[in-house]
Design an enzyme around this catalytic site. Structure first.
Site, PDB file in Angstrom:
ATOM      1  N   ARG A 170       6.250  -0.274   0.497  1.00  0.00           N
ATOM      2  CA  ARG A 170       6.155  -0.973  -0.748  1.00  0.00           C
ATOM      3  C   ARG A 170       6.390  -2.566  -0.550  1.00  0.00           C
ATOM      4  O   ARG A 170       7.422  -2.692  -0.177  1.00  0.00           O
ATOM      5  CB  ARG A 170       6.863  -0.505  -2.011  1.00  0.00           C
ATOM      6  CG  ARG A 170       8.121  -1.030  -2.251  1.00  0.00           C
ATOM      7  CD  ARG A 170       8.631  -0.121  -3.455  1.00  0.00           C
ATOM      8  NE  ARG A 170       9.853  -0.590  -4.061  1.00  0.00           N
ATOM      9  CZ  ARG A 170      10.762   0.172  -4.570  1.00  0.00           C
ATOM     10  NH1 ARG A 170      10.570   1.292  -5.063  1.00  0.00           N
ATOM     11  NH2 ARG A 170      12.009  -0.227  -5.050  1.00  0.00           N
ATOM     12  N   GLU A 289       6.453   5.089  -8.378  1.00  0.00           N
ATOM     13  CA  GLU A 289       6.654   5.755  -7.309  1.00  0.00           C
ATOM     14  C   GLU A 289       6.103   7.115  -7.462  1.00  0.00           C
ATOM     15  O   GLU A 289       5.839   7.849  -8.467  1.00  0.00           O
ATOM     16  CB  GLU A 289       7.992   5.671  -6.628  1.00  0.00           C
ATOM     17  CG  GLU A 289       8.356   4.292  -6.302  1.00  0.00           C
ATOM     18  CD  GLU A 289       7.984   4.123  -4.946  1.00  0.00           C
ATOM     19  OE1 GLU A 289       7.042   4.681  -4.293  1.00  0.00           O
ATOM     20  OE2 GLU A 289       8.390   2.899  -4.337  1.00  0.00           O
TER      21      GLU A 289
END
Length: 491
Positions: A170, A289
């Site tokens: 990420r 997430e």
């Protein structure tokens, strides 16, 4: 004339005429939370907040603030679509990936003029350079730390250039030439290479490649022990397509990029340097997430300084995902299935028929294993298979074992097994004090102080829903007549 190599545009051309798999819209969309908010209803699936569903991939052609580029979301948010893209039965994709990882095809290097990803070049030294105005990176929720690159494949190498690897992280756009990158502790080979650079106090050159053939993206998520340090997962994509992935030298850093990407960001990870992930928002959150919760903003992510951005000249595509969506299940889950099959095939050949990493575990936390018991000597082999699965993938938390007559892709069938072939007092195994994924919010020391010493520890669970071999005759499903012509009654 030879056929064009595989890239994202070739994949889209193969599915664009199927409205159940692909949809374009020219309606204007704001990339700040609106884009993900819309797709949540249309096709995200996975563990995304309800209501959601499995639907087509979507191309947004009119993104507010970015008139020259498009955003694609959900390309891999359907296992059946991934099967179509890879020209393979969706139920045995794990077997396909296992075969690919064991028969790698090495990448090849091409010249700059043969790399569509470098048709347009922006140098970070240009006075008007600003990655936040150039790349239409969305935010998934209103409290995200900023615009995120969610499906950028990072290419990095060891300082001596003897080993290379691709990984996905990420990455948040922090300012005009800075990216905050979260490298999970103890995970992925990029982190191992970075430690070598940091020991020398030197920046690590990388490329971030966006807009790719899913064969590359899915192949890139393999982890040890299936792909050890030095195994470049681009070889998996080469095997899947039966053609090598094309690489090209960077224009501003000494690193390779994927030549048929839509975008390549060239940069350097600064040595021994960190920054607050949500420094611009202070919300305390990063982005959603895979477990279905907002990730906590990390106080010390690695810092990437951008040196150049290159892209295709014709409406380059920014590919993005929603963290908890079915798309993550495809990217993380299918290679995990392959890793499990790879290990069990060597240790107990022929006993595990198939494996499915279900959306309920985000592709990482849960595996359903279909077991073949040939005779009474195989009793217990199913639990050995489960333990091998934990060895193959340390982030796995739950294994459900079922017999061959159970459809592992049908959650009702799996739960039918748990309800009719399972007794909790004898068919549960719990393994305490093991490592798992730190993004699971139940793996906090305050949740279970006696067993969780540090974040990311977990108890592992095995649910054995297989029938004891000597009792198989008592667990036969109700037999129905086979009707090969059943479809005639729908005409």
């Amino acid at each position: 004339m030879s056929e064009e190599p595989y890239d994202l545009r070739k994949v889209l051309a193969e599915i664009k005429d199927d409205p159940t798999q692909y949809h374009e819209t020219n309606k204007e969309i704001n990339p700040e939370a609106d884009l993900a908010g819309v797709y949540r209803y249309i096709g995200a699936g996975g563990t995304v907040q309800r209501p959601t569903t499995e639907g087509p991939a979507m191309m947004f052609n009119n993104v507010t603030g970015f008139p020259d580029s498009r955003v694609l979301i959900g390309l891999m948010a359907s296992r059946k679509r991934v099967g179509k893209i890879l020209h393979h039965d969706y139920k045995t994709l794990g077997h396909l990936l296992n075969d690919a990882v064991t028969h790698p095809v090495e990448p090849v290097k091409v010249a700059h003029d043969a790399a569509p990803a470098q048709e347009v070049v922006h140098k970070a030294t240009d006075p008007d350079f600003d990655i936040r105005k150039l790349l239409a990176a969305p935010t998934n929720t209103p409290v995200d730390a900023g615009p995120y690159i969610t499906v950028g494949v990072v290419y990095g190498s060891s300082p001596d250039n003897q080993q290379s690897d691709v990984t996905i992280h990420r990455m948040v756009l922090e300012d005009k030439d800075t990216i905050g990158m979260y490298i999970m502790p103890g995970g992925r080979h990029l982190g191992a290479f970075l430690k070598e650079y940091e020991a020398k106090n030197e920046p690590m050159p990388i490329t971030i490649n966006i807009g790719l053939d899913p064969a590359i993206t899915i192949g890139a998520t393999f982890e040890p022990p299936t792909t050890p340090l030095g195994y470049n997962e681009l070889q998996v994509a080469g095997a899947l397509r039966d053609e090598p992935v094309q690489l090209v030298n960077g224009v501003a850093v000494n690193q390779l990029g994927i030549a048929r990407s839509e975008w390549i960001i060239e940069g350097e990870i600064l040595p021994n340097t960190h920054m607050q992930e949500d420094i611009n928002t202070n919300t305390g959150f990063a982005m959603p997430e895979f477990p279905g919760y907002n990730g906590t903003a990390n106080p010390a992510v690695n810092v990437v300084k951008i040196k150049a951005v290159t892209h295709r000249k014709d409406n380059p595509i920014v590919q993005t995902v929603i963290g908890p969506s079915e798309e993550h299940v495809s990217m993380a889950g299918i290679p995990t299935e392959a890793s499990i099959l790879n290990l069990v095939d060597r240790a107990i050949p022929g006993k595990v028929k198939n494996v499915y990493n279900a959306p309920a575990g985000g592709g990482k936390l849960m595996t359903i294993m279909q077991i073949h018991k040939e005779d009474e000597a195989d009793e217990g082999i199913q639990r050995q298979a489960a333990i091998l699965a934990f060895s193959a993938f340390k982030e796995l938390k739950t294994v459900i074992l079922v017999d061959e007559d159970v459809d592992i892709f049908d959650w009702n069938d799996v739960m039918w097994t748990v309800n009719t072939r399972f007794q909790a007092d004898k068919d549960i195994m719990v393994l305490e004090g093991m490592r798992n994924h730190p993004l699971d919010p139940s793996e906090l020391p305050e949740y279970d102080p006696a067993r969780i010493r540090i974040r990311g520890m977990s108890s592992k669970l095995i649910l054995d829903g297989t029938v004891p071999f000597d009792m198989k005759d008592k667990f036969k499903r109700a037999p129905f007549k086979e009707m090969p012509n059943w479809k005639e009654y729908l005409e």
